[in-house]
Design a protein around this motif. Structure first.
Motif, PDB file in Angstrom:
ATOM      1  N   ASN A  59      -0.517  -6.397  -3.858  1.00 27.45           N
ATOM      2  CA  ASN A  59      -1.311  -5.225  -3.603  1.00 27.45           C
ATOM      3  C   ASN A  59      -2.507  -5.274  -4.533  1.00 27.45           C
ATOM      4  O   ASN A  59      -2.327  -5.437  -5.731  1.00 27.45           O
ATOM      5  CB  ASN A  59      -0.422  -4.062  -4.060  1.00 27.45           C
ATOM      6  N   ASP A  64      -7.689   4.058   0.657  1.00 27.90           N
ATOM      7  CA  ASP A  64      -6.778   3.038   1.173  1.00 27.90           C
ATOM      8  C   ASP A  64      -7.635   2.102   2.023  1.00 27.90           C
ATOM      9  O   ASP A  64      -8.099   2.488   3.097  1.00 27.90           O
ATOM     10  CB  ASP A  64      -5.694   3.713   2.024  1.00 27.90           C
ATOM     11  N   VAL A 105      -5.218  -3.266  -6.517  1.00 22.93           N
ATOM     12  CA  VAL A 105      -5.605  -1.920  -6.939  1.00 22.93           C
ATOM     13  C   VAL A 105      -6.823  -2.054  -7.846  1.00 22.93           C
ATOM     14  O   VAL A 105      -6.777  -2.770  -8.843  1.00 22.93           O
ATOM     15  CB  VAL A 105      -4.465  -1.193  -7.683  1.00 22.93           C
ATOM     16  N   GLN A 143       1.359   2.733  -3.225  1.00 18.33           N
ATOM     17  CA  GLN A 143       0.168   3.427  -3.724  1.00 18.33           C
ATOM     18  C   GLN A 143       0.055   4.850  -3.183  1.00 18.33           C
ATOM     19  O   GLN A 143      -0.540   5.710  -3.835  1.00 18.33           O
ATOM     20  CB  GLN A 143      -1.097   2.625  -3.407  1.00 18.33           C
ATOM     21  N   TYR A 170      -0.686   3.105 -14.260  1.00 12.34           N
ATOM     22  CA  TYR A 170      -1.775   2.116 -14.185  1.00 12.34           C
ATOM     23  C   TYR A 170      -2.206   1.632 -15.567  1.00 12.34           C
ATOM     24  O   TYR A 170      -2.578   0.476 -15.742  1.00 12.34           O
ATOM     25  CB  TYR A 170      -3.008   2.716 -13.488  1.00 12.34           C
ATOM     26  N   TYR A 216      -7.154   0.809  -3.037  1.00 11.43           N
ATOM     27  CA  TYR A 216      -5.944  -0.012  -2.957  1.00 11.43           C
ATOM     28  C   TYR A 216      -5.830  -0.644  -1.585  1.00 11.43           C
ATOM     29  O   TYR A 216      -6.362  -0.138  -0.594  1.00 11.43           O
ATOM     30  CB  TYR A 216      -4.685   0.797  -3.312  1.00 11.43           C
ATOM     31  N   ALA A 246       0.833  -1.202   0.000  1.00  9.55           N
ATOM     32  CA  ALA A 246       0.000   0.000   0.000  1.00  9.55           C
ATOM     33  C   ALA A 246       0.868   1.253   0.000  1.00  9.55           C
ATOM     34  O   ALA A 246       0.492   2.288  -0.563  1.00  9.55           O
ATOM     35  CB  ALA A 246      -0.927  -0.008   1.209  1.00  9.55           C
TER      36      ALA A 246
END
Ligand SMILES: *Cc1c(COP(=O)(O)O)cnc(C)c1O
Length: 356
Positions: free
Chosen positions: A200, A168, A202, A77, A222, A187, A74
């Motif tokens: 992770n 988050d 996403v 992110q 992304y 995420y 995370a």
């Protein structure tokens, strides 16, 4: 008998451990370990496909939302979100609710301007902001749905904030029903509620991407991960396999709604006990208490140490509070059984009786 209240990495279903170990020795009767097969093979591709499909199914995602399984935790992110969504001259709105939100804010400032839409810092992060002030021009609003260390959780999501919503969800992903399609980026590191460390999740609404002029490094864009089906480079294959097993387990339990009921029952049992015992105190505002991470303390530090010793003796792991908060914290993630919560609350009652 061990009761695992660790905050992360944390408890997973026993059958996940069994099947994951088996796959290390012999993956799907191939005579090969999952650790020695190529990721672009007919052996691994179905693992990636099923894991992503299960996330889509469990979260009931629409076709605008893409599911990516990435490296970096995370924490990556915190940086990757603003790099992809926040222009240099733009503003992002952040809620400041605890240790994790503060870290996210710090990274966002590297990429653009940040406003604080709401903060509970003055109250030591023991609550969630009651009101938010979000600029209409903000590129997005960022919230931390569950503050793992402070023990708070958003129970009313600010869906109506008027700008794209980023969350988050590391410590409460797939623990309760939310309208996941109303978020533009979600995420979560897998190691709290969804599997092993190293991968992770996403979830990104592709409509919010591609609006910046900033050059983005290939691995952090992304859009490249979407184009390559989350296989831009070697994915964390084993962590993804453990995540797949955990997602299958969750589906077998009845999915998000069923696990939410279990999580509600565990939280109810814990907090009812806490509130019935004057020896223990919960610093978090009652309406903002986390159903995943419960924080509690005692006034008497010697008794605190004695209770920790007792927990240790009874096989209760991970009960000590985070070093920044003190006292106790127990994490009640999806895989924690209500029997573990019952064992702990019985011990609390017993201890309160002896020391009341
Ligand atoms: C644990 C946690 C993180 C950090 O995750 P890493 O995978 O270690 O980077 C971020 N946010 C929240 C809410 C967490 O609980």
């Amino acid at each position: 008998m061990i009761h695992n209240f660790n905050a992360g990495p944390s408890v997973l279903p026993k059958e996940v451990f069994k099947k994951a170990s088996q796959a290390v020795l012999d993956f799907n009767n191939t005579g090969l370990s999952i650790l020695e097969i190529g990721h672009r093979t007919s052996l691994f591709q179905p693992v990636m496909d099923e894991a992503r499909a299960l996330v889509r199914e469990l979260m009931e995602l629409d076709s605008d939302h893409e599911v990516l399984l990435l490296h970096g935790g995370a924490t990556t992110q915190f940086m990757q979100v603003p790099m992809n969504l926040l222009g240099e001259d733009e503003l992002a709105s952040y809620t400041e609710t605890g240790t994790w939100a503060v870290k996210a804010i710090k990274e966002a400032k590297l990429f653009g301007h940040v406003e604080i839409a709401g903060s509970t810092k003055a109250g030591n992060f023991t609550s969630i902001p009651e009101e938010l002030s979000v600029s209409a021009t903000a590129a997005y609003l960022h919230i931390t749905t569950n503050e793992t260390i402070a023990g708070t959780q958003w129970h009313a999501i600010p869906y109506e904030c008027g700008v794209p919503l980023v969350a988050d969800m590391s410590s409460d992903i797939l623990s309760r029903r939310l309208d996941f399609n109303r978020f533009d980026v979600i995420y979560a590191g897998a190691q709290k509620n969804m599997g092993a460390a190293g991968v992770n999740l996403v979830v990104v609404n592709k409509n919010v991407l591609g609006k910046l002029s900033r050059p983005i490094p290939t691995i952090l864009d992304y859009r490249n991960h979407i184009a390559e089906g989350s296989m831009l480079n070697t994915p964390p294959v084993f962590a993804i396999y453990v995540m797949l097993l955990t997602l299958r387990w969750l589906k077998e339990q009845g999915g998000v709604d069923a696990i939410e009921q279990c999580n509600n029952a565990k939280a109810e049992l814990f907090y009812t006990t806490l509130d019935s015992l004057p020896l223990f105190k919960g610093p978090v505002a009652v309406e903002d208490r986390s159903k995943m991470n419960a924080v509690f303390v005692m006034d008497n530090k010697e008794l605190e140490a004695a209770f920790l010793d007792l927990c240790k003796k009874e096989g209760m792991v991970g009960v000590k509070g985070h070093r920044s908060v003190g006292g106790f914290r127990i994490s009640m993630y999806n895989a924690l059984t209500i029997d573990s919560v019952k064992a702990l609350t019985d011990l609390m009652k017993h201890f309160a009786q002896q020391n009341g």
